[in-house]
Write a protein that holds these residues in place. Structure first.
Motif, PDB file in Angstrom:
ATOM      1  N   GLY A   1       0.905  -1.217   0.619  1.00  0.00           N
ATOM      2  CA  GLY A   1      -0.289   0.211  -0.118  1.00  0.00           C
ATOM      3  C   GLY A   1       0.467   1.271   0.325  1.00  0.00           C
ATOM      4  N   GLU A   2       0.337   2.098   0.927  1.00  0.00           N
ATOM      5  CA  GLU A   2       1.360   3.212   1.238  1.00  0.00           C
ATOM      6  C   GLU A   2       2.411   3.033   1.754  1.00  0.00           C
ATOM      7  OE1 GLU A   2       1.492   5.559   4.027  1.00  0.00           O
ATOM      8  OE2 GLU A   2       0.699   3.007   4.804  1.00  0.00           O
ATOM      9  N   GLY A   3       2.578   2.317   2.036  1.00  0.00           N
ATOM     10  CA  GLY A   3       4.454   1.671   2.683  1.00  0.00           C
ATOM     11  C   GLY A   3       4.765   2.094   4.284  1.00  0.00           C
ATOM     12  N   THR A   4       3.778   2.188   4.729  1.00  0.00           N
ATOM     13  CA  THR A   4       3.631   2.268   5.807  1.00  0.00           C
ATOM     14  C   THR A   4       5.511   1.357   6.918  1.00  0.00           C
ATOM     15  OG1 THR A   4       2.333   3.642   6.863  1.00  0.00           O
ATOM     16  CG2 THR A   4       2.606   3.063   8.572  1.00  0.00           C
ATOM     17  N   GLU A   5       4.400   0.555   6.769  1.00  0.00           N
ATOM     18  CA  GLU A   5       5.393  -1.010   7.252  1.00  0.00           C
ATOM     19  C   GLU A   5       6.149  -0.921   6.992  1.00  0.00           C
ATOM     20  OE1 GLU A   5       1.510  -0.453   9.275  1.00  0.00           O
ATOM     21  OE2 GLU A   5       1.495  -1.170   7.452  1.00  0.00           O
ATOM     22  N   THR A   6       6.065  -1.429   5.361  1.00  0.00           N
ATOM     23  CA  THR A   6       7.486  -1.296   4.321  1.00  0.00           C
ATOM     24  C   THR A   6       9.159   0.255   5.393  1.00  0.00           C
ATOM     25  OG1 THR A   6       6.575  -1.994   2.388  1.00  0.00           O
ATOM     26  CG2 THR A   6       9.083  -0.787   2.818  1.00  0.00           C
ATOM     27  N   ARG A   7       8.194   1.375   5.157  1.00  0.00           N
ATOM     28  CA  ARG A   7       9.096   2.270   5.476  1.00  0.00           C
ATOM     29  C   ARG A   7       9.698   1.643   6.955  1.00  0.00           C
ATOM     30  NH1 ARG A   7       5.407   5.308   2.653  1.00  0.00           N
ATOM     31  NH2 ARG A   7       4.663   6.357   4.862  1.00  0.00           N
ATOM     32  N   HIS A   8       8.756   1.545   7.772  1.00  0.00           N
ATOM     33  CA  HIS A   8       9.471   1.638   9.464  1.00  0.00           C
ATOM     34  C   HIS A   8      10.904  -0.229   9.304  1.00  0.00           C
ATOM     35  CE1 HIS A   8       8.905   0.792  13.547  1.00  0.00           C
ATOM     36  NE2 HIS A   8       8.673  -0.366  13.520  1.00  0.00           N
ATOM     37  N   LEU A   9      10.217  -1.173   9.105  1.00  0.00           N
ATOM     38  CA  LEU A   9      11.323  -2.244   8.486  1.00  0.00           C
ATOM     39  C   LEU A   9      12.319  -2.017   8.211  1.00  0.00           C
ATOM     40  CD1 LEU A   9       9.113  -5.035   6.868  1.00  0.00           C
ATOM     41  CD2 LEU A   9      10.164  -5.029   9.463  1.00  0.00           C
TER      42      LEU A   9
ATOM     43  N   ARG B   1      13.989   1.486   8.064  1.00  0.00           N
ATOM     44  CA  ARG B   1      14.738   2.135   9.592  1.00  0.00           C
ATOM     45  C   ARG B   1      15.181   1.318  10.141  1.00  0.00           C
ATOM     46  NH1 ARG B   1       9.683   6.588   8.662  1.00  0.00           N
ATOM     47  NH2 ARG B   1      10.722   8.073   6.397  1.00  0.00           N
ATOM     48  N   ALA B   2      14.281   0.380  10.320  1.00  0.00           N
ATOM     49  CA  ALA B   2      14.727  -0.448  11.233  1.00  0.00           C
ATOM     50  C   ALA B   2      15.942  -1.237  11.258  1.00  0.00           C
ATOM     51  CB  ALA B   2      13.914  -2.194  12.237  1.00  0.00           C
ATOM     52  N   GLY B   3      16.668  -1.386   9.834  1.00  0.00           N
ATOM     53  CA  GLY B   3      18.129  -1.805   9.862  1.00  0.00           C
ATOM     54  C   GLY B   3      17.336  -2.636   8.167  1.00  0.00           C
ATOM     55  N   TRP B   4      16.306  -3.029   7.852  1.00  0.00           N
ATOM     56  CA  TRP B   4      16.171  -4.670   7.301  1.00  0.00           C
ATOM     57  C   TRP B   4      16.160  -4.149   6.093  1.00  0.00           C
ATOM     58  CZ3 TRP B   4      13.935  -9.335   8.211  1.00  0.00           C
ATOM     59  CH2 TRP B   4      13.383  -9.576  10.166  1.00  0.00           C
ATOM     60  N   ARG B   5      16.144  -5.350   4.824  1.00  0.00           N
ATOM     61  CA  ARG B   5      15.655  -5.560   3.262  1.00  0.00           C
ATOM     62  C   ARG B   5      14.934  -5.842   3.634  1.00  0.00           C
ATOM     63  NH1 ARG B   5      20.766  -6.975   4.883  1.00  0.00           N
ATOM     64  NH2 ARG B   5      20.197  -9.097   5.194  1.00  0.00           N
ATOM     65  N   VAL B   6      13.617  -4.856   2.597  1.00  0.00           N
ATOM     66  CA  VAL B   6      12.518  -5.414   2.598  1.00  0.00           C
ATOM     67  C   VAL B   6      11.976  -5.340   1.016  1.00  0.00           C
ATOM     68  CG1 VAL B   6       9.893  -4.349   2.955  1.00  0.00           C
ATOM     69  CG2 VAL B   6      12.187  -3.740   4.091  1.00  0.00           C
ATOM     70  N   LEU B   7      11.809  -6.290   0.588  1.00  0.00           N
ATOM     71  CA  LEU B   7      10.868  -6.453  -1.257  1.00  0.00           C
ATOM     72  C   LEU B   7       9.823  -6.177  -1.302  1.00  0.00           C
ATOM     73  CD1 LEU B   7      10.940  -7.436  -3.920  1.00  0.00           C
ATOM     74  CD2 LEU B   7      10.797 -10.024  -3.253  1.00  0.00           C
TER      75      LEU B   7
ATOM     76  N   VAL C   1       5.880   4.455  -1.166  1.00  0.00           N
ATOM     77  CA  VAL C   1       6.788   3.554  -0.111  1.00  0.00           C
ATOM     78  C   VAL C   1       7.734   4.468  -0.167  1.00  0.00           C
ATOM     79  CG1 VAL C   1       7.873   1.903  -0.252  1.00  0.00           C
ATOM     80  CG2 VAL C   1       5.214   1.400  -0.817  1.00  0.00           C
ATOM     81  N   ARG C   2       8.318   5.389  -1.112  1.00  0.00           N
ATOM     82  CA  ARG C   2       9.664   6.020  -0.899  1.00  0.00           C
ATOM     83  C   ARG C   2       9.429   6.982  -0.244  1.00  0.00           C
ATOM     84  NH1 ARG C   2      13.438   4.161  -4.950  1.00  0.00           N
ATOM     85  NH2 ARG C   2      12.940   1.976  -5.735  1.00  0.00           N
ATOM     86  N   ARG C   3       8.384   8.036  -0.171  1.00  0.00           N
ATOM     87  CA  ARG C   3       8.516   9.099   0.674  1.00  0.00           C
ATOM     88  C   ARG C   3       9.014   8.992   2.263  1.00  0.00           C
ATOM     89  NH1 ARG C   3       2.125  10.135   0.775  1.00  0.00           N
ATOM     90  NH2 ARG C   3       1.892   8.385   1.871  1.00  0.00           N
ATOM     91  N   GLY C   4      10.145   9.802   1.895  1.00  0.00           N
ATOM     92  CA  GLY C   4      10.886   9.944   3.020  1.00  0.00           C
ATOM     93  C   GLY C   4      12.046   9.199   3.454  1.00  0.00           C
ATOM     94  N   LEU C   5      12.148   8.465   2.587  1.00  0.00           N
ATOM     95  CA  LEU C   5      13.772   7.318   2.547  1.00  0.00           C
ATOM     96  C   LEU C   5      14.526   8.024   2.419  1.00  0.00           C
ATOM     97  CD1 LEU C   5      11.456   4.655   1.191  1.00  0.00           C
ATOM     98  CD2 LEU C   5      12.403   4.922   3.636  1.00  0.00           C
TER      99      LEU C   5
ATOM    100  N   ALA D   1      19.199   7.704   1.472  1.00  0.00           N
ATOM    101  CA  ALA D   1      19.351   6.815   0.436  1.00  0.00           C
ATOM    102  C   ALA D   1      20.462   5.426   1.156  1.00  0.00           C
ATOM    103  CB  ALA D   1      20.466   7.434  -0.173  1.00  0.00           C
ATOM    104  N   THR D   2      20.247   5.339   2.576  1.00  0.00           N
ATOM    105  CA  THR D   2      20.537   3.674   2.506  1.00  0.00           C
ATOM    106  C   THR D   2      19.366   2.618   2.308  1.00  0.00           C
ATOM    107  OG1 THR D   2      22.207   5.329   4.036  1.00  0.00           O
ATOM    108  CG2 THR D   2      21.232   2.739   4.578  1.00  0.00           C
ATOM    109  N   GLU D   3      18.431   3.738   3.203  1.00  0.00           N
ATOM    110  CA  GLU D   3      16.828   3.295   2.967  1.00  0.00           C
ATOM    111  C   GLU D   3      16.821   2.818   1.954  1.00  0.00           C
ATOM    112  OE1 GLU D   3      15.778   5.169   7.417  1.00  0.00           O
ATOM    113  OE2 GLU D   3      15.190   6.182   5.609  1.00  0.00           O
ATOM    114  N   LEU D   4      16.742   3.466   0.882  1.00  0.00           N
ATOM    115  CA  LEU D   4      16.804   3.172  -0.670  1.00  0.00           C
ATOM    116  C   LEU D   4      17.044   2.063  -1.105  1.00  0.00           C
ATOM    117  CD1 LEU D   4      15.489   7.100  -1.859  1.00  0.00           C
ATOM    118  CD2 LEU D   4      14.405   5.544  -1.721  1.00  0.00           C
ATOM    119  N   ARG D   5      18.632   1.785  -0.187  1.00  0.00           N
ATOM    120  CA  ARG D   5      19.396   0.953  -1.540  1.00  0.00           C
ATOM    121  C   ARG D   5      19.253  -0.305  -0.764  1.00  0.00           C
ATOM    122  NH1 ARG D   5      23.136   5.088  -1.057  1.00  0.00           N
ATOM    123  NH2 ARG D   5      23.663   4.382   1.182  1.00  0.00           N
ATOM    124  N   ARG D   6      18.452  -0.314   0.237  1.00  0.00           N
ATOM    125  CA  ARG D   6      18.011  -1.955   1.037  1.00  0.00           C
ATOM    126  C   ARG D   6      16.137  -1.521   0.438  1.00  0.00           C
ATOM    127  NH1 ARG D   6      17.508  -1.009   5.658  1.00  0.00           N
ATOM    128  NH2 ARG D   6      18.401   0.892   6.314  1.00  0.00           N
ATOM    129  N   LEU D   7      15.779  -0.951  -0.263  1.00  0.00           N
ATOM    130  CA  LEU D   7      13.806  -1.573  -0.771  1.00  0.00           C
ATOM    131  C   LEU D   7      14.633  -1.581  -1.574  1.00  0.00           C
ATOM    132  CD1 LEU D   7      11.087  -0.924  -0.324  1.00  0.00           C
ATOM    133  CD2 LEU D   7      11.504   1.090  -1.481  1.00  0.00           C
TER     134      LEU D   7
END
Length: 199
Positions: free
Chosen positions: A42-50, A52-58, A70-74, A76-82
């Motif tokens: 969806g709009e990415g609340t849980e993806t962004r939370h993960l 920011r907690a250091g997860w790599r997310v598909l 989903v990409r809003r507010g992430l 560069a480091t977080e975007l590399r793990r998405l």
């Protein structure tokens, strides 16, 4: 009546992270972040939370707007793990092995004919010790009977979870609110773990 997903995403903006995901991360304790799948992100609340907690997310979603949201507010480091893939449940590829599959209020929107294969793919993606967190809808739900959705009673949910260590199975069967207005909910909130490999 089909879901108005853009309106739903707008209504969901700014909400808190859903309880089943927060509780799953709490139950994992000090276990390091790993690889996660967010189905129906969806709009990415849980993806962004993960992220920011250091997860790599598909993250998967069928809606073309989702990746931008989903990409809003992430950073560069977080975007590399998405990694984001636009796909309906019915068209999901083979899921890679992961430490967590999150499917918050998403799986009920899978076509009933495709659901067994999708669920088998989720189970296959859970590595030893991996977690599943998400929801199933029950037969008393206001949306029950929609041909494009799937519903399960408690015995069926328990059967789906057979072989997993169920950490929490909470049944909500009550009137309440949805993002789109009043609704009777019949929801099973699930946290379950694939048994770890023998020592």
């Amino acid at each position: 009546m089909p879901m108005d997903w853009p309106a739903y995403y707008d209504a969901q903006a700014g909400r808190s992270v859903r309880f089943v995901l927060r509780e799953t991360l709490r139950l994992r304790g000090e276990t390091p972040a790993g690889n996660a799948i967010d189905l129906g992100c969806g709009e990415g609340t849980e993806t962004r939370h993960l992220l920011r907690a250091g997860w790599r997310v598909l993250a998967f979603d069928a809606d073309s707007r989702a990746e931008t949201l989903v990409r809003r507010g992430l950073d560069a480091t977080e975007l590399r793990r998405l990694a984001f893939r636009q796909a309906r449940f019915e068209d999901l590829p083979v899921l890679p092995p992961v430490d967590l599959v999150y499917a918050g209020f998403a799986l009920p929107f899978c076509d009933p004919a495709a659901f067994p294969g999708v669920w088998a793919g989720i189970r296959a993606a859970l590595t030893p010790g991996a977690w599943f967190a998400g929801e199933f809808f029950g037969p008393h739900d206001d949306w029950a009977g929609r041909a494009e959705m799937n519903f399960h009673d408690r015995a069926e949910v328990e059967s789906l979870l057979d072989g997993l260590a169920v950490q929490s199975l909470v049944e909500d069967d009550r009137p309440g609110q949805s993002a789109m207005g009043p609704k009777h909910w019949h929801v099973f909130h699930v946290i379950a773990r694939n048994p770890p490999a023998p020592a």
